[in-house]
Scaffold this motif. Sequence first.
Motif, PDB file in Angstrom:
ATOM      1  N   CYS A 335       0.860  -1.184   0.000  1.00 35.46           N
ATOM      2  CA  CYS A 335       0.000   0.000   0.000  1.00 35.46           C
ATOM      3  C   CYS A 335       0.901   1.241   0.000  1.00 35.46           C
ATOM      4  O   CYS A 335       1.715   1.412   0.909  1.00 35.46           O
ATOM      5  N   CYS A 338       0.885   3.535   3.329  1.00 33.98           N
ATOM      6  CA  CYS A 338       1.363   3.211   4.670  1.00 33.98           C
ATOM      7  C   CYS A 338       2.651   2.399   4.701  1.00 33.98           C
ATOM      8  O   CYS A 338       3.149   2.076   5.768  1.00 33.98           O
ATOM      9  N   CYS A 369      -3.281   0.485   6.985  1.00 35.59           N
ATOM     10  CA  CYS A 369      -3.949   1.757   7.266  1.00 35.59           C
ATOM     11  C   CYS A 369      -5.389   1.627   6.778  1.00 35.59           C
ATOM     12  O   CYS A 369      -5.740   0.643   6.138  1.00 35.59           O
ATOM     13  N   CYS A 372      -5.954   0.698   3.013  1.00 41.70           N
ATOM     14  CA  CYS A 372      -5.754  -0.673   2.524  1.00 41.70           C
ATOM     15  C   CYS A 372      -6.466  -1.665   3.431  1.00 41.70           C
ATOM     16  O   CYS A 372      -6.165  -2.849   3.427  1.00 41.70           O
TER      17      CYS A 372
HETATM   18 ZN   LIG Z   1      -2.233   1.163   3.764  1.00 47.41          ZN
END
Ligand SMILES: [Zn+2]
Length: 597
Positions: A335, A338, A369, A372
């Motif tokens: 992701c 994050c 996060c 995601c």
């Molecule tokens: Zn994330």
Amino acid sequence: MKFSDRDRIADITITEPGKIDAFFTNVPSVEPVTAARKATVQPSVYTKRVLEENAVQNLSVAKIADTIINAAVSERASDIHIEPKENSTIVRFRIDGDLRHAFTLKKNTGVMVISRLKTQAGMDISEKRKPQDGGFATKLGERVFNLRLSTTSTPNGESLVMRLLEPYAKPKKLEELGMSEKQAQTMAAAAARSSGMILVVGATGSGKTTTIYSLLHNIDYKRRSIMSVEDPVEYRMPFVNQQQVNEKAGVTFEALLRASVRQDPDVLFLGEVRDGFSAKMAIDFASTGHLTITTMHTSNATTAIFRLERLGIDRGIMADTVIAVVAQKLIKKLCPNCKKETPISPEEAEMLAPFTSEIPDVVAHPVGCPECRNTGYSGREGVYEVLEFDSHIAEMVRAGEPISRIRAFLRQRGDFLISTHAISKVRDLVFAPADIFEKALAEEETHVAKPAAAPDATVMPDTGRHDDDSGLERPISILLVDDDDDTRKLIRRFLETEGYDVTECADGIDALLCLGKKHVDLVISDINMPNLDGFKLLEMVSQKGVESPVILLTSSTETTYEEKGLGLGAADFLRKPVKREVLSLRVKKALGRARGR
Ligand SMILES: [Zn+2]
């Protein structure tokens, strides 16, 4: 949070907070509860809710079925699994290749949902034991989806798997799929040729079809006629004369292939080379002034040469006809929101070392996060090796050079192999090091380790003898895999007092690396470990043909583990804490059985 309990027909468990919006906002008739729901959601809290009467009336079985499909689409799921358990029904989504829990339904609600979906797919709802297939199309907003259903019977009742296909999705460019610029250029040039064969190879679910659709869009379809033989047609392409195999109706793969060749299109997309017949038809067609694009199941581009040879295709004809072989795998992307950058660890550096001389200083890892849904990942991206049959390669193929020689030549020349392409994306912080190991490195390593490998050799070196050349018996070796240092120390000490030679590994990846280097007589592995767990380790060990028995050891109370482990081929299953006497006996038993084979 609990709503009124009266007259409920559906219990729904929502395991990921991000799912709640996806779950309800797409279903207008349950809006009254949306606001309350939003207000009560906390990140990563498992929330069990019972819907209030008002909402329940709207949440008919049909609505639940629609809601599941809606949620699956909004989560980019490729498949929906509806599985009856003893007292409930579990709905899981396959997202980026992994199955994730989505909802828990009451057992009876699950049965009704399956019946509802089977009805939509024109399947026989009175038949719940025999496996059935069916399908239907559905429209969500502007998007059209084809759902392909198949049912099987389990001890807890009928289970259903639905595959979601979006037949009119706009094809992506090759670079968007993950190819490097140079790879995409090579492929575009190949697709512009008027004759020859392009092969796309990889495992099931590696995105071969997506690559081919993207490639077909590179072809000037106004000037060239394109025909396909597919089983099944996954995407609709208005400019391609697509034909679908239907064995039940007597439209066989073979018959369609013959008919297509007779119609003499400029370009033929053949869904798969599946046997000697289709291999010969495809290559003959490609060598007589037509472009043929097809797929095969092999793990890398060089192996495809040997697979074709085994199917009876002469090396000389291959050298003259094949334009390029593309091999591909899909790997989970971190992701971007994050991911965490850290200096590379010594273990990670050691893992990458056999494949590259340029170890990156900094690598990225998953965190999690809201964007995601706390998974740390967002989608998947391809890694590729494009083996272009230029004059060098064609000559090596014609000369009957072994796979290892051709592969070594590519590596030396600096061509992207799947492993090197994957590492370049670790360097670009797209993938985490641990995520490329299993898919892109583990297999390659065996080729490195076994330079004179036979075709298709994905088997690890087996030096499985208990006596060495001196005739002296060497100690029995045990590989102990556990992420908990204390457990490892304890078991090691015990096993050593019993006279075993013990090697320790802290996780599955470590263990695979170790198994690639040395022979062990027995593996004892924990199940829950970071990076690569005990189940995955077990799968990979058997895929690689490693014959060492595996004993699984866990402190988890999860009741399904034993069945799953033994089903995957574990020699034995033990729960921690385990008594020394029991461990001693089980180890002897597993070793005895292995030797008795
Ligand atoms: Zn994330």
